[in-house]
Write an enzyme that holds these catalytic residues in place. Structure first.
Site, mmCIF file in Angstrom:
data_model
loop_
_atom_site.group_PDB
_atom_site.id
_atom_site.type_symbol
_atom_site.label_atom_id
_atom_site.label_comp_id
_atom_site.label_asym_id
_atom_site.label_seq_id
_atom_site.Cartn_x
_atom_site.Cartn_y
_atom_site.Cartn_z
ATOM 1 N N HIS A 269 -5.490 2.044 96.738
ATOM 2 C CA HIS A 269 -4.088 1.629 96.735
ATOM 3 C C HIS A 269 -3.572 1.567 95.297
ATOM 4 O O HIS A 269 -4.273 1.939 94.347
ATOM 5 C CB HIS A 269 -3.898 0.307 97.486
ATOM 6 C CG HIS A 269 -4.652 -0.866 96.932
ATOM 7 N ND1 HIS A 269 -4.343 -1.447 95.738
ATOM 8 C CD2 HIS A 269 -5.705 -1.567 97.413
ATOM 9 C CE1 HIS A 269 -5.151 -2.462 95.503
ATOM 10 N NE2 HIS A 269 -6.006 -2.547 96.506
ATOM 11 N N HIS B 92 -5.858 0.098 92.457
ATOM 12 C CA HIS B 92 -6.907 1.012 91.972
ATOM 13 C C HIS B 92 -6.274 2.135 91.143
ATOM 14 O O HIS B 92 -6.816 2.564 90.125
ATOM 15 C CB HIS B 92 -7.659 1.661 93.136
ATOM 16 C CG HIS B 92 -8.212 0.675 94.121
ATOM 17 N ND1 HIS B 92 -7.827 0.645 95.435
ATOM 18 C CD2 HIS B 92 -9.113 -0.316 93.972
ATOM 19 C CE1 HIS B 92 -8.465 -0.315 96.052
ATOM 20 N NE2 HIS B 92 -9.252 -0.922 95.196
ATOM 21 N N CYS C 194 -19.416 -16.644 99.617
ATOM 22 C CA CYS C 194 -18.213 -15.965 100.130
ATOM 23 C C CYS C 194 -18.563 -14.489 100.329
ATOM 24 O O CYS C 194 -18.929 -13.808 99.373
ATOM 25 C CB CYS C 194 -17.044 -16.107 99.159
ATOM 26 S SG CYS C 194 -15.665 -15.038 99.646
ATOM 27 N N CYS D 247 -16.317 -12.020 98.343
ATOM 28 C CA CYS D 247 -16.635 -11.844 96.915
ATOM 29 C C CYS D 247 -18.078 -11.423 96.716
ATOM 30 O O CYS D 247 -18.462 -11.058 95.610
ATOM 31 C CB CYS D 247 -16.440 -13.148 96.147
ATOM 32 S SG CYS D 247 -14.787 -13.792 96.215
ATOM 33 N N CYS E 224 -12.863 -20.528 99.151
ATOM 34 C CA CYS E 224 -13.024 -19.533 98.088
ATOM 35 C C CYS E 224 -11.686 -19.396 97.354
ATOM 36 O O CYS E 224 -10.643 -19.202 97.991
ATOM 37 C CB CYS E 224 -13.423 -18.187 98.698
ATOM 38 S SG CYS E 224 -13.105 -16.811 97.580
ATOM 39 N N HIS F 170 -10.232 -15.666 98.227
ATOM 40 C CA HIS F 170 -9.934 -15.254 99.600
ATOM 41 C C HIS F 170 -9.344 -16.363 100.456
ATOM 42 O O HIS F 170 -8.887 -16.110 101.566
ATOM 43 C CB HIS F 170 -11.209 -14.715 100.274
ATOM 44 C CG HIS F 170 -11.664 -13.422 99.694
ATOM 45 N ND1 HIS F 170 -12.483 -13.361 98.588
ATOM 46 C CD2 HIS F 170 -11.380 -12.145 100.031
ATOM 47 C CE1 HIS F 170 -12.701 -12.089 98.285
ATOM 48 N NE2 HIS F 170 -12.039 -11.338 99.133
ATOM 49 N N LYS G 4 -1.082 -11.382 94.694
ATOM 50 C CA LYS G 4 -1.833 -10.209 94.248
ATOM 51 C C LYS G 4 -1.837 -9.158 95.358
ATOM 52 O O LYS G 4 -2.077 -9.488 96.516
ATOM 53 C CB LYS G 4 -3.278 -10.617 93.946
ATOM 54 C CG LYS G 4 -4.127 -9.452 93.492
ATOM 55 C CD LYS G 4 -5.614 -9.766 93.508
ATOM 56 C CE LYS G 4 -6.407 -8.524 93.165
ATOM 57 N NZ LYS G 4 -7.808 -8.611 93.546
ATOM 58 N N LYS H 218 -6.325 -5.593 99.497
ATOM 59 C CA LYS H 218 -6.609 -5.218 100.877
ATOM 60 C C LYS H 218 -6.773 -6.434 101.773
ATOM 61 O O LYS H 218 -6.437 -6.397 102.948
ATOM 62 C CB LYS H 218 -7.853 -4.346 100.933
ATOM 63 C CG LYS H 218 -9.079 -5.004 100.355
ATOM 64 C CD LYS H 218 -10.024 -4.003 99.742
ATOM 65 C CE LYS H 218 -10.938 -4.700 98.757
ATOM 66 N NZ LYS H 218 -11.545 -3.808 97.820
HETATM 67 O O1 ME8 Z 1 -14.335 -5.385 92.489
HETATM 68 N N1 ME8 Z 1 -3.629 -5.155 90.502
HETATM 69 O O2 ME8 Z 1 -14.147 -3.331 93.523
HETATM 70 P P1 ME8 Z 1 -12.663 -3.405 94.125
HETATM 71 C C1 ME8 Z 1 -4.299 -4.501 89.545
HETATM 72 N N2 ME8 Z 1 -16.735 -2.987 93.381
HETATM 73 N N3 ME8 Z 1 -5.510 -3.942 89.733
HETATM 74 C C2 ME8 Z 1 -6.059 -4.034 90.950
HETATM 75 C C3 ME8 Z 1 -5.404 -4.705 92.003
HETATM 76 C C4 ME8 Z 1 -4.125 -5.278 91.739
HETATM 77 N N4 ME8 Z 1 -3.411 -5.908 92.664
HETATM 78 N N5 ME8 Z 1 -6.187 -4.642 93.093
HETATM 79 C C5 ME8 Z 1 -7.309 -3.933 92.735
HETATM 80 C C6 ME8 Z 1 -14.819 -4.331 92.867
HETATM 81 N N6 ME8 Z 1 -7.232 -3.567 91.442
HETATM 82 C C7 ME8 Z 1 -16.247 -3.984 92.521
HETATM 83 C C8 ME8 Z 1 -16.311 -3.547 91.074
HETATM 84 S S1 ME8 Z 1 -17.628 -2.669 88.927
HETATM 85 C C9 ME8 Z 1 -19.203 -2.593 88.418
HETATM 86 C C10 ME8 Z 1 -17.693 -3.239 90.566
HETATM 87 C C11 ME8 Z 1 -8.235 -2.770 90.707
HETATM 88 O O3 ME8 Z 1 -12.546 -2.219 95.008
HETATM 89 C C12 ME8 Z 1 -8.688 -3.499 89.451
HETATM 90 O O4 ME8 Z 1 -9.269 -2.567 88.581
HETATM 91 O O5 ME8 Z 1 -12.370 -4.732 94.681
HETATM 92 C C13 ME8 Z 1 -9.762 -4.412 89.997
HETATM 93 O O6 ME8 Z 1 -10.613 -4.941 88.993
HETATM 94 C C14 ME8 Z 1 -10.472 -3.455 90.923
HETATM 95 O O7 ME8 Z 1 -9.396 -2.662 91.498
HETATM 96 C C15 ME8 Z 1 -11.285 -4.117 92.012
HETATM 97 O O8 ME8 Z 1 -11.759 -3.109 92.853
#
Ligand code: ME8
Length: 646
Positions: free
Chosen positions: A17, A20, A125, A128, A142, A145, A294, A297
């Site tokens: 989304h 990302h 959690c 997380c 949490c 969440h 924020k 998903k």
């Molecule tokens: O945390 N605003 O993966 P994830 C800005 N797999 N950036 C956002 C966002 C938002 N509202 N939502 C998501 C994980 N992001 C782990 C990471 S790394 C070794 C493991 C972006 O799929 C932002 O970069 O939950 C955030 O840190 C990341 O997606 C979290 O992705």
């Protein structure tokens, strides 16, 4: 100089989304800046595929974890080129190269004596994938969440993270730019004022098998965060060589603040224990929010990045993200703001500068690139400004103030627009004695545009290249060096303005749509003749419920040969798969439909279309006729297929 950038590896429990997309686009833009500055740069993204969360999502979808992970990982991988992201590699944590790295890393930490076996009870959690201490919970929930964590007590392996607390505090304090912006460094130092717990790094296979085995006890798999962080090294070929030595000292991680603790506390202590050097910078940005919440998903308020890129164009979308968010701070996503920026900065400022300059070159310079000539008062054109912009631009990129780098680029655009007004080439053209000045003015406009093409390229790669291509410059030789640009501007070469770079955007109904500048303005266009609507008959709820509407996931899509309108879909409806033919080929490409959740009429009598039996109908909202509009209907939250729509 070298540069190695990473994005988080994203969880495969939801499709990509806007959040990302932001991290990945901003990392791509900064990487492109380093390439433009002549550095060797690598940039890695990927997917995080182990752990409870993924098992649950796969179960929910009726798939095996690997099958499910492969599908969603594929969606991430396919998204990036569509957003002009030029990552050097894509790492999946289910790949063998990564598993080997995790195994080796665990061995190193174990050999160091930093792993022990113990028992632990804590608030876990699942969202997380981590334990929380009593103190970290907010009203027993949490903090992220807002769900009640499960209390889990079990025997596990632990990493002696607490041993490294004092070292880490010293390291952060003696490397001021390590965690940036400053506020996040302070947040981490704040966390480190409390005693640091050891880190639970395993999950018993009795509870979870979807992970990488611990090399020293195969009754356990590795905790997903311990596994995931190592991807930054495994993607460079560690421990087997590869590009690790070359790039590792230049590592810059890009993340949002949600995952600050694992990156600022777990990862440095893990690296220290394994005997590997630390990253150079941890770059932390804020959240894209909707209505102060924020975007994410779990809340279900996500914005579809590809949809926006399709509507406004990839470059305009990238420009908006990079221009509107101050790196480090939160930003509210408002589509109107995107439209406003598009119209003001792209269609007006940049689009006009391009169009006016090229029109004048056509009219007063025969459409041919002029020779530089000489302006007796060189300062009259923005030469001094160019130097200032170039100096500030690079500084802003290096300190991640990408919005400022764009702002100074626009200072140059504004100055050049003013330069046209003050020099008035149309007046110069009337005076033969001023022919040399006219030529000099035209040259400086073209040279300025070429420079602007290079300056915007990191954020808007397509437009930057397009400007260079139209001016007859080699996009491969894109450079910020005015001399080098000058050598490529061959006097006498014919150039033309071409289509407008950014046609203005107007609102059409509720959805923004691109209207070409060539089309007559909306108010002069005749409204499509409205057909009188027949009076509506009412139906009872029972009658409505005879239609079996269901969510369905598109798993394959292709064009129907010899048909302009028809697409053939294979859809999953709960446990069942079926074929549906739909007349939407003029609105959607087959590949962009795969993975989408649509709503179908499941109990429609089968019909044969072009020899294919269609078992159902995909719901769309549409207006037919000259001013045709069509959109499939989908769900706001990612839902499993087969659900009843009522
Ligand atoms: O945390 N605003 O993966 P994830 C800005 N797999 N950036 C956002 C966002 C938002 N509202 N939502 C998501 C994980 N992001 C782990 C990471 S790394 C070794 C493991 C972006 O799929 C932002 O970069 O939950 C955030 O840190 C990341 O997606 C979290 O992705």
């Amino acid at each position: 100089m070298r540069f190695y950038a990473t994005t988080p590896i994203y969880y495969v429990n939801a499709r990509p989304h806007l959040g990302h997309a932001y991290t990945t686009i901003i990392t791509d833009s900064v990487t492109r800046f380093h390439r433009l500055a002549g550095e060797e740069a690598r940039f890695i993204t990927g997917t995080d595929e182990h752990g409870d969360k993924i098992v649950r999502a796969a179960e929910h979808n009726g798939q095996k974890p690997l099958e499910y992970a492969t599908h969603i990982s594929g969606l991430f991988r396919a998204t990036w080129p569509r957003l002009e992201v030029a990552n050097s590699d894509f790492i999946r944590t289910t790949e063998e190269r990564h598993k080997q790295a995790v195994t080796r890393f665990l061995d190193l930490v174990n050999q160091k004596g930093d792993i022990y076996y113990g028992s632990y009870g804590g608030h876990y959690c699942f969202g997380c994938e981590r334990f929380y201490t009593e103190k970290e919970l907010v009203d027993g929930l949490c903090p992220d969440h807002r769900t009640k964590p499960d209390f889990i007590a079990e025997e596990n392996y632990f990493f002696r993270m607490s041993n490294y607390q004092d070292w880490l505090i010293d390291f952060i304090k003696s490397n001021p730019g390590l965690i940036r912006p400053e506020r996040y460094k302070n947040e981490v130092l704040g966390l480190l004022r409390e005693p640091l717990d050891d880190l639970c790094i395993s999950r018993p296979k009795s509870r979870l098998t979807w992970g990488i085995d611990l090399p020293f006890d195969d009754k356990f798999v590795t905790y997903v965060w311990f596994d995931a962080l190592i991807s930054y090294a495994s993607a460079l070929g560690w421990p087997g060589g590869g590009d690790f030595e070359r790039y590792w000292p230049h590592t810059q991680h890009f993340i949002a603040k949600d995952i600050l603790k694992p990156h600022a506390i777990f990862w440095p202590t893990m690296l220290k224990s394994a005997g590997l050097p630390l990253y150079q910078h941890l770059n932390v940005h804020g959240y894209w929010q909707i209505g102060q919440a924020k975007m994410g998903k779990s809340v279900g308020n996500v914005v579809d990045a590809l949809g926006l890129a399709d509507t406004y164009g990839v470059d305009a979308f990238r420009y908006f993200l990079a221009r509107d968010m101050v790196f480090g701070l939160d930003s509210e996503f408002v589509e109107d703001a995107l439209v406003a920026r598009y119209n003001a900065d792209l269609a007006n400022d940049l689009g006009n500068l391009w169009q006016r300059s090229l029109t004048m070159l056509g009219k007063f310079g025969g459409g041919r690139l002029p020779a530089p000539g000489r302006l007796e008062d060189e300062a009259a054109w923005a030469a001094h400004l160019t130097e200032k912009v170039l100096a500030e631009y690079a500084g802003h990129f290096r300190s991640l103030a990408v919005h400022r780098a764009l702002a100074v680029t626009w200072e140059l655009i504004t100055a050049l627009n003013k330069f046209i007004d003050t020099e008035a080439p149309w007046a110069l053209a009337k005076d033969p004695a001023r022919a040399e000045r006219l030529q000099g003015v035209l040259y400086r406009l073209i040279q300025g545009l070429a420079l602007i093409g290079a300056l915007i390229w990191p954020v808007m790669p397509k437009t930057g290249q397009e400007i260079w291509r139209r001016l007859g410059l080699e996009p491969e030789g894109l450079s910020l060096d005015l001399q080098a640009i000058g050598r490529q501007l061959i006097p006498g070469r014919l150039v033309a303005a071409g289509e407008p770079l950014f046609p203005r955007v107007e609102f059409g109904g509720e959805k923004a749509a691109l209207k070409s500048a060539a089309a007559p303005p909306a108010e002069t266009r005749p409204e499509p003749a409205a057909e009188p609507e027949p009076p509506l008959e009412t139906i009872t709820l029972d009658e409505f419920q005879r239609a079996d509407l269901r969510t369905a996931e598109i798993i394959a899509a292709e064009r129907v040969p010899k048909s302009k309108k028809l697409l053939k879909f294979l859809v999953r409806v709960g446990q069942e798969e079926r074929t549906i033919v739909s007349g939407i080929a003029q609105h959607y490409q087959p590949e962009e439909m795969v993975g989408r959740t649509v709503v179908i009429v499941a109990n429609l009598a089968p019909v044969k279309l072009m020899g294919i039996t269609s078992q159902g109908m995909i719901l769309c909202a549409s207006r037919r006729g000259e001013d045709e509009l069509l959109s499939i209907l989908t769900t706001l939250a990612p839902l499993p297929s087969g659900l009843k729509v009522s």
